[in-house]
Design an enzyme around this catalytic site. Structure first.
Site, PDB file in Angstrom:
ATOM      1  N   SER A 167       0.827  -1.197   0.000  1.00  0.00           N
ATOM      2  CA  SER A 167       0.000   0.000   0.000  1.00  0.00           C
ATOM      3  C   SER A 167       0.864   1.251   0.000  1.00  0.00           C
ATOM      4  O   SER A 167       1.647   1.456  -0.927  1.00  0.00           O
ATOM      5  CB  SER A 167      -0.974  -0.044   1.176  1.00  0.00           C
ATOM      6  OG  SER A 167      -2.067   0.820   0.923  1.00  0.00           O
ATOM      7  N   ASP A 220      -9.282  -5.467  -5.000  1.00  0.00           N
ATOM      8  CA  ASP A 220      -8.871  -4.440  -4.040  1.00  0.00           C
ATOM      9  C   ASP A 220      -9.735  -3.200  -4.247  1.00  0.00           C
ATOM     10  O   ASP A 220      -9.662  -2.551  -5.295  1.00  0.00           O
ATOM     11  CB  ASP A 220      -7.390  -4.105  -4.256  1.00  0.00           C
ATOM     12  CG  ASP A 220      -6.800  -3.277  -3.127  1.00  0.00           C
ATOM     13  OD1 ASP A 220      -7.561  -2.601  -2.419  1.00  0.00           O
ATOM     14  OD2 ASP A 220      -5.563  -3.303  -2.965  1.00  0.00           O
ATOM     15  N   HIS A 224      -7.478  -5.989  -0.403  1.00  0.00           N
ATOM     16  CA  HIS A 224      -6.238  -5.295  -0.025  1.00  0.00           C
ATOM     17  C   HIS A 224      -5.464  -6.173   0.969  1.00  0.00           C
ATOM     18  O   HIS A 224      -5.427  -5.896   2.170  1.00  0.00           O
ATOM     19  CB  HIS A 224      -6.606  -3.947   0.586  1.00  0.00           C
ATOM     20  CG  HIS A 224      -5.508  -2.939   0.590  1.00  0.00           C
ATOM     21  ND1 HIS A 224      -4.930  -2.445  -0.550  1.00  0.00           N
ATOM     22  CD2 HIS A 224      -4.873  -2.309   1.619  1.00  0.00           C
ATOM     23  CE1 HIS A 224      -4.010  -1.549  -0.235  1.00  0.00           C
ATOM     24  NE2 HIS A 224      -3.961  -1.461   1.084  1.00  0.00           N
TER      25      HIS A 224
END
Length: 666
Positions: A205, A311, A342
């Site tokens: 991320s 995601d 995610h």
């Protein structure tokens, strides 16, 4: 009088372990342990160094920027864990680096681990398994606090110059090009003579986003990056084609991750971010600064991309546009695509991930000729835990195939095929912000006012999509603002990861597995996971959104003229999905996708001119494969997709409230 220590005889296991460690340290050549120049090596790095005895130190690297405006250049904290024996033997080691804003505010990994320190300020717990596993194998691990976070100076600027320079400066320091200090404010210099200067950056991320940004500077010494669920352009984290994805502004993220003392001094930075990122979705220089895709031509490092196709935080278009830009510039690449949301691959394919990552770093940082570069480029998850491979991605033979919607027997329930619609045929829907893609798909065979759905007949053969799709519409709104959504749906029963649930496709178990060596303060043992599987009647496989007001200029929103026809192409996220024989493929066009984009300021009814509306799909085998798969099929025009009304989809994701890149839904 001191009590004499009792001498005990070591066990045979202790003696064998000690002798083995000594022999390995002697027999492993320095080049293999340190990654110094020389002939290519085979095999793999082995755990010959003590993790418990590793050097643990902190360095503050001068970024050359004064982000907080205090008159001093900012220093960022870099916590280092490296093998002591290698340094004692004069063996230099490569570096694995994770630069993050989360080491003190939010935590890393499925267990939200934070950095911890001893009384002297040396790192005790380094989050994740990277240091536990790789330091014994002859690597150093460096955890960098981005500017403004944890123990670093400056202000976090959400993917801008300061964020990127925070990590780039450390790469420069590791290669002797930047100044490092032993303390945050002192003048004693710290050097990195213990490293080869070969650096690999990794992270999920926001962390992986920084890896993308640093690679896009072309910095020397950065040999590879492994961005996991990473952002490639911050504009696309908050908007897609003008449509706002979050009712927020990136400035609040800066305040969220800044340390308490940074929060007190960084209001001016946050105000500049707010001013430069208008909610309208207009493109500004602030977004240009945070767009790494435009600089893909500068990338020197190899790139191992990992992303979940479902995601809904850092959405799949981020890896797609980055991958395509890197390909255009001939950058060496590898990719894993899961069906999770995610989620880190350590939590959905742990054994294979650690093994593959180990071989990747050995090859890229130590120079091992282990064949990882000759293996298939892509690993794609087809069903929970079931993976296939491809020599290239998108798959060879994928060809943009134009398919066209047409009216059916029931209003709003049309067909999808290769033949164009009759001139003058239309479908109409009204933006209904309380509904989203799961609602539309569940009622695809019913006439509902919130969407227009188009389906193929039942497929006689498997139909594979591999790559990115677009949907071009000719749309007439009744109001001055309108948002559009387009989704592709596999209609048919399947058991898939429940990416909408809190774990986004995984369930965390209570038992642990160990990956590397541990100390009293840093365990290498992590909670195991399992796939969270749900039986569904349909699967959304790709999605895209746009503000119709950007029809003429993607960088500027303009008011619409009610009753006027507008042409616009909506970009859908990349996918790699097989619609099996016996299923159908659907295209749905609608307005606001609940919780995925924000609604417009008005409530438009939109009419589609079907003769001028089409989709370009990345069909493996092209138009011929599509024709063969759909030959003889008959679209269902009954009241429901299945006997259940509505049909079952994944758990509706709870996306209420602003989210943070890197944090899982709870």
């Amino acid at each position: 009088m001191p009590i004499p220590m009792r001498r005990t005889r070591p066990s045979w296991k202790t003696l064998v372990a000690a002798v083995t460690t000594v022999l390995l340290a002697v027999l492993v050549p320095p080049a293999a342990a340190a990654g110094t120049a020389g002939a290519a090596r085979t095999g793999e790095s082995r755990p010959v160094y003590s993790y418990e005895n590793a050097v643990r130190e902190s360095v503050w690297v001068d970024t050359g920027l004064d982000g907080d405006g205090d008159g001093r250049t900012d220093r960022v904290a870099a916590d280092v864990v490296r093998p002591r024996e290698a340094a004692q033997q004069g063996r230099r080691v490569p570096v694995i680096m994770d630069a993050s804003p989360y080491y003190s505010c939010c935590g890393r990994g499925n267990e939200s681990q934070l950095k911890t320190y001893d009384a002297d300020g040396r790192v005790v717990q380094m989050p994740l398994f990277y240091d536990n596993y790789f330091v014994p194998r002859g690597y150093a691990f460096v955890g960098v606090d981005l500017a403004g976070t944890n123990r670093s100076d400056g202000c976090d600027d959400v993917g801008g110059r300061s964020d990127v320079q925070s990590a780039k400066a450390v790469v420069d320091w590791l290669n002797g090009r930047a100044r490092g200090y032993t303390t945050r404010t002192g003048g004693t210099r710290a050097t990195a003579g213990w490293t080869t200067g070969n650096v690999g950056m990794i992270g999920k991320s926001w962390d992986g986003t920084i890896a993308n940004g640093v690679a896009a500077t072309g910095v020397k010494g950065l040999k590879t990056i492994v961005p996991i669920s990473a952002i490639s352009s911050w504009y696309d984290y908050f908007h897609q084609q003008g449509a706002p994805l979050y009712d927020s502004n990136p400035s609040w993220l800066s305040d969220y991750v800044d340390s308490p003392d940074a929060q007190a001094r960084c209001a001016a930075v946050q105000a500049r971010i707010t001013a430069g990122t208008p909610y309208s979705g207009d493109w500004t220089p602030t977004w240009t600064e945070r767009d790494y895709v435009k600089d893909a031509g500068k990338v020197r490092a190899s790139v191992f991309v990992v992303h979940g196709q479902q995601d809904l935080n850092v959405r799949a278009n981020h890896f797609g546009q980055w991958w395509d830009a890197l390909a255009a510039h001939g950058v060496k690449r590898k990719i894993w695509l899961s069906t999770t949301g995610h989620v880190d691959p350590f939590d959905y394919r742990r054994d294979a991930w650690v093994r593959t990552l180990h071989r990747w770093f050995d090859h890229e940082l130590l120079g091992y000729d282990n064949g990882v570069d000759r293996e298939p480029t892509a690993d794609v998850e087809r069903a929970p835990g079931t993976w296939t491979t491809d020599r290239a991605w998108p798959a060879r033979g994928a060809d943009a195939t134009t398919v066209r919607p047409a009216t059916g027997a029931v209003p709003g329930v049309g067909t999808l095929g290769l033949e164009p619609a009759r001139p003058g045929s239309t479908e109409t829907f009204t933006d209904t912000p309380s509904l989203g893609e799961l609602d539309w798909a569940a009622q695809v065979d019913a006439a509902t006012p919130a969407k227009a759905g188009f389906t193929t007949g039942t497929l006689g053969r498997d139909l594979r999509l591999s790559g990115s799709s677009t949907v071009t519409v000719s749309a007439t709104p009744t109001t001055s603002t309108a948002h559009l959504s387009a989704v592709l749906v596999d209609l048919g029963p399947a058991s898939i990861r429940d990416y909408g649930a809190a774990g986004e496709g995984i369930t965390t178990l209570t038992d642990r597995s160990c990956w590397g060596a541990s100390t009293a303060g840093d365990s290498a043992c992590f909670l195991n996971t399992a796939a969270d599987v749900k039986d569904v009647d349909f699967t959304v496989v790709s999605r895209g959104w746009a503000d119709l007001g950007t029809w003429a200029d993607p960088g500027r929103q303009r008011p619409l003229t009610p009753g006027k026809k507008y042409a616009m192409t909506i970009k859908l996220a990349p996918t790699d999905h097989v619609v099996p024989a016996g299923h159908r493929l659907a295209l749905i066009v609608a307005g606001t996708d609940k919780d995925l984009i924000d609604p417009p300021s008005t409530t438009p009814t939109i009419t589609l001119d079907l003769a001028r509306t089409s989709a370009r799909l990345p069909v493996v085998g092209g138009a011929r494969a599509f024709a063969l798969a759909t030959r003889g099929g008959h679209p269902q025009t009954g009241p429901a997709l299945t006997a259940r009304t509505p049909a079952r989809g994944v758990t509706a994701p709870d996306l209420s409230g602003a989210r943070v890149p890197g944090e899982a839904r709870r």
